[in-house]
Design a protein around this motif. Structure first.
Motif, PDB file in Angstrom:
ATOM      1  N   GLU A  96       0.872  -1.180   0.000  1.00 22.69           N
ATOM      2  CA  GLU A  96       0.000   0.000   0.000  1.00 22.69           C
ATOM      3  C   GLU A  96       0.908   1.228   0.000  1.00 22.69           C
ATOM      4  O   GLU A  96       1.664   1.450   0.932  1.00 22.69           O
ATOM      5  CB  GLU A  96      -0.886  -0.017   1.245  1.00 22.69           C
ATOM      6  CG  GLU A  96      -1.760  -1.269   1.321  1.00 22.69           C
ATOM      7  CD  GLU A  96      -2.295  -1.492   2.732  1.00 22.69           C
ATOM      8  OE1 GLU A  96      -3.091  -0.673   3.190  1.00 22.69           O
ATOM      9  OE2 GLU A  96      -1.884  -2.479   3.356  1.00 22.69           O
ATOM     10  N   HIS A 134       2.942   0.128   3.275  1.00 27.15           N
ATOM     11  CA  HIS A 134       2.668  -1.096   4.028  1.00 27.15           C
ATOM     12  C   HIS A 134       2.973  -2.297   3.149  1.00 27.15           C
ATOM     13  O   HIS A 134       2.469  -2.409   2.040  1.00 27.15           O
ATOM     14  CB  HIS A 134       1.206  -1.143   4.473  1.00 27.15           C
ATOM     15  CG  HIS A 134       0.877  -0.118   5.513  1.00 27.15           C
ATOM     16  ND1 HIS A 134      -0.377   0.021   6.057  1.00 27.15           N
ATOM     17  CD2 HIS A 134       1.661   0.804   6.119  1.00 27.15           C
ATOM     18  CE1 HIS A 134      -0.351   1.005   6.947  1.00 27.15           C
ATOM     19  NE2 HIS A 134       0.865   1.496   7.003  1.00 27.15           N
ATOM     20  N   ARG A 165      -3.637  -0.081  14.285  1.00 30.13           N
ATOM     21  CA  ARG A 165      -2.944   0.735  13.292  1.00 30.13           C
ATOM     22  C   ARG A 165      -1.564   1.166  13.753  1.00 30.13           C
ATOM     23  O   ARG A 165      -0.779   1.674  12.970  1.00 30.13           O
ATOM     24  CB  ARG A 165      -3.797   1.971  12.962  1.00 30.13           C
ATOM     25  CG  ARG A 165      -4.967   1.652  12.059  1.00 30.13           C
ATOM     26  CD  ARG A 165      -4.496   1.579  10.619  1.00 30.13           C
ATOM     27  NE  ARG A 165      -5.447   0.853   9.790  1.00 30.13           N
ATOM     28  CZ  ARG A 165      -5.106   0.141   8.721  1.00 30.13           C
ATOM     29  NH1 ARG A 165      -3.850   0.042   8.379  1.00 30.13           N
ATOM     30  NH2 ARG A 165      -6.005  -0.463   8.001  1.00 30.13           N
ATOM     31  N   GLU A 202       1.540  -7.732   7.887  1.00 31.33           N
ATOM     32  CA  GLU A 202       1.674  -6.421   7.264  1.00 31.33           C
ATOM     33  C   GLU A 202       2.824  -5.690   7.949  1.00 31.33           C
ATOM     34  O   GLU A 202       2.700  -5.267   9.096  1.00 31.33           O
ATOM     35  CB  GLU A 202       0.346  -5.675   7.436  1.00 31.33           C
ATOM     36  CG  GLU A 202       0.245  -4.402   6.659  1.00 31.33           C
ATOM     37  CD  GLU A 202      -1.185  -3.835   6.685  1.00 31.33           C
ATOM     38  OE1 GLU A 202      -2.146  -4.603   6.897  1.00 31.33           O
ATOM     39  OE2 GLU A 202      -1.313  -2.624   6.521  1.00 31.33           O
TER      40      GLU A 202
HETATM   41 MG    MG Z   1      -3.422  -2.476   5.145  1.00 33.30          MG
END
Ligand code: MG
Ligand code: ADP
Length: 717
Positions: A224, A351, A466, A478
């Motif tokens: 990402e 990411h 997050r 991730e």
């Molecule tokens: Mg993500």
């Protein structure tokens, strides 16, 4: 009114690259035939190669078998014909030297035919090997000048593609870049080696679980990508952005993202038009872009593709960054990929979604219906936890650069401490196993939406966190600490290599237990429990941004490598040399060369920033402030003069200090000492100049201030 306040008035028709205003229906038709249109894909190969060549090439691709050189002529011939039909006049070996970007050297297909005419020619040997002048690329001392030769070698596992330009087209052949002594000079070779290493370890391990069919395990990546768009007019009025990619000055705007009105907000027209065209270009290149949205900061956006195998995904990520920057120019925009273009405003990361799957379609990090049932999943997941704990410093080093030092640990990005978020459900499962308790499958009940019209969604295996730098997200991990400008190659090379080591370690324990007569379930539970007990300190479910975590992490013995000079030495730490050597990914000499290149890039970049900052402050900002002061003096307004004069003097003084820091480098210091000097003296002196300059920005008359302001760059779309 200064020119910068004029908003560009670009119409939809002008947005189109060729000036043709395509209607939406034309675009729909185009989209259907677009994907991979410029790729020498498997489908094209099947059509154009002889049956035999196609079959042998595919064996190379699917089994990772070495390339049979006799194939090359057949492939080259077909590739050339295909490219010429699509308007290509030149070809290039496309590679990724240690600069972090891609490199090309174009050669024409056409050569003299001897009778004054020209013929198109492209042989197998030109396909498989090229020789750019290696002396123009960083090698970190691997290549003495007398052995300047470097070779590019065809990577048949990443498909060739055609880059279009209004004035021609170019066939790009993804290649690896090696020195004549066989050492890797690029990012692709170690990535490929690490994929092979992980595959060997993982295939051996799945055999223990009774899988007799998988021949290869591929690591996968989907990145990402965050970025900013700003109007190019402002960009060209900011020497700091042009030269360094980030603003070295600029007061905080009155409005930031306090109103939370940008994230997932509707995308402004001009921006969306640019994104759509970028995506069209990427689709032609076979890059499976999927998601786009606004990001947290004003004028910040994100794009994400569907995941692919690590090598192709990494190549495609480079293409994505290149296309985003190229296409933006057609819309009067500049795409900023710097990790921290605007101080005080969220920076941009990347990411790295990572997993591993067999060639028979099994995702080894997919827990299936009941995680605790799924022994194989727990085994591979435990291997990742062990690897990340054992090599946390190396992972941190793999994402270090000067831009990242403004971001990691700054309460907008994960901290410089590497830890893993497993999610409540999975953590419970591991805790239960580690404490030897019985496992009750946690209830993966549906998540009711509280309204009869919305369908129930399956509950995600744990909440989102997050703030975690390394999070389990359902069927993949991730790694969230990458910087927006980075190649995916090094972080993924590290991940693949360290996980290969952990898999081997756990697999040999499992094998012993099985040979000792234990049942599979008991043996796996035992191995996983032991590993998790040893490495659970790296798992953390709380708020990674809080000060409390920094203290707790220290108690747990986790590393907190705040800056690039702290992190980079881990690239040559004996633990790193050990694992990279054992798996044949990078030799000690190759690691040292990378370390040297990265250290040098760090101090060179800061040096460029510091000289740019000094120049802007001295020749643009100080004169503006002096003119403002002179106007006040001419008007005789004492109170205002008293306010401004000390700031002008402070700026003058700070510029002098920065100038001194820029010239008083330690003599004959080691490169790392040079990097540390930059961090501890030059960056500090730059910050001092900026501090007073930003205060002056809030006082000096607007028509005298020479730099576009944050409010303009961030809010004019
Ligand atoms: Mg993500
Ligand atoms: P989230 O919203 O939780 O981040 P998404 O499903 O939107 O998850 O996926 C984000 C990225 O993760 C996408 O680029 C996607 O392709 C990638 N991804 C999904 N599955 C895998 C996988 N098995 N391996 C690697 N990347 C993956």
């Amino acid at each position: 009114m200064p020119p910068r306040l004029r908003q560009q008035n670009v119409t939809a028709a002008q947005w189109n690259a060729n000036g043709e205003a395509l209607g939406a229906s034309d675009l729909t038709v185009a989209a259907n035939n677009l994907f991979g249109a410029n790729v020498f894909s498997v489908a094209v190969q099947r059509q154009r190669l002889s049956k035999d060549v196609f079959r042998r090439l595919n064996e190379t691709l699917h089994r990772g078998e070495p390339l049979d050189l006799s194939l090359a002529d057949g492939v080259a011939q077909a590739m050339k014909e295909w490219a010429l039909e699509r308007g290509a006049t030149h070809y290039t070996h496309w590679f990724q030297p240690l600069t972090g970007s891609t490199a090309e050297k174009h050669d024409s297909f056409y050569g003299p035919a001897g009778d004054g005419a020209a013929i198109a020619d492209f042989s197998g040997s030109e396909l498989i090997q090229g020789e750019p002048d290696a002396s123009s690329f960083p090698t970190g001392g691997i290549r003495a000048t007398f052995e300047a030769r470097g070779y590019t070698a065809w990577d048949p596992t990443s498909p060739a593609f055609i880059l279009e330009n209004p004035n021609g087209a170019l066939l790009c052949i993804p290649t690896a870049f090696v020195s004549w002594t066989g050492e890797a000079l690029d990012h692709k070779i170690p990535l490929l080696r690490s994929m092979d290493a992980l595959s060997r370890s993982a295939v051996k391990a799945v055999r223990l679980f009774g899988d007799e069919t998988a021949q290869r395990v591929f690591t996968t990546v989907g990145a990402e990508q965050e970025y900013f768009f700003i109007d190019e007019q402002y960009y060209f009025e900011r020497p700091d952005l042009v030269t360094t990619g980030r603003t070295l000055f600029g007061a905080k705007p009155p409005k930031g993202h306090e109103l939370d009105d940008h994230y997932f907000g509707s995308i402004p027209d001009r921006i969306l038009a640019c994104m759509l065209e970028t995506e069209r270009e990427l689709q032609k290149l076979g890059v499976p872009v999927k998601t786009r949205h606004n990001e947290v900061a004003p004028n910040q956006y994100e794009v994400a593709p569907i995941f692919e195998n690590s090598n192709v995904g990494s190549d495609h990520q480079q293409l994505t960054m290149q296309m985003m920057q190229n296409v933006a120019r057609r819309y009067g925009l500049i795409c900023l990929l710097h990790e921290k273009p605007f101080a005080g405003v969220n920076g941009s990361g990347k990411h790295n979604n990572w997993s591993m799957g067999t060639d028979t379609g099994v995702n080894l990090l997919d827990p299936g219906a009941t995680p605790s049932d799924n022994l194989q999943f727990l085994f591979f997941c435990a291997a990742v936890i062990q690897a990340v704990d054992r090599h946390q410093e190396l992972l941190r080093a793999s994402v270090a650069n000067a831009g990242q030092d403004h971001r990691l640990g700054a309460n907008e990005a994960p901290p410089a401490i590497i830890s893993i978020f497993l999610g409540a459900e999975l953590e419970k499962a591991f805790d239960a196993i580690a404490s030897g308790g019985t496992l009750e499958d946690t209830d993966r009940s549906a998540l009711g939406m509280g309204t009869p019209t919305l369908p129930p969604l399956p509950k995600h295996g744990g909440d989102r966190n997050r703030t975690s730098p390394f999070a389990f997200t359902g069927n993949k991990f991730e790694f969230r600490a990458l910087g927006s400008s980075m190649s995916l190659a090094l972080p993924n090379t590290v991940l693949n290599t360290i996980v290969a080591e952990a898999i081997d370690h756990l697999a040999s324990e499992l094998e012993q237990a099985l040979e000792g007569g234990a049942g599979l379930e008991d043996a796996v539970t035992d191995v996983v429990a032991r590993s998790y007990r040893d490495h659970r300190r790296v798992c953390f479910m709380g708020d990674n941004y809080g000060e409390a975590w920094h203290q707790e992490a220290e108690q747990r013995g986790l590393a907190n490598l705040r800056t690039t000079p702290d992190a980079l030495p881990w690239l040559v730490h004996e633990r790193t040399v050990g694992v990279f050597g054992a798996y044949g990914v990078l030799s000690e000499r190759e690691l040292e060369s990378r370390y040297e290149v990265l250290v040098e890039q760090y101090f060179t970049q800061i040096n460029i920033e510091a000289e740019t900052a000094a120049m802007i402050a001295r020749t643009m900002l100080l004169p503006a402030a002096v003119r403002h002061l002179a106007a006040l003096q001419a008007a005789g307004i004492e109170a205002l003069i008293e306010e401004v004069r000390p700031l002008v003097e402070e700026l003058h003084f700070a510029i002098g200090k920065l100038g001194a820091a820029n010239t008083e480098h330690p003599e004959g210091a080691e490169p790392l000492d040079e990097a540390i000097y930059m961090r501890d003296h030059v960056v500090v002196a730059m910050d001092e100049v900026r501090d007073v300059a930003d205060r002056l920005e809030g006082i000096v008359a607007d028509d005298l201030w020479p730099l576009p302001r944050y409010a303009e760059m961030l809010f004019i779309k």
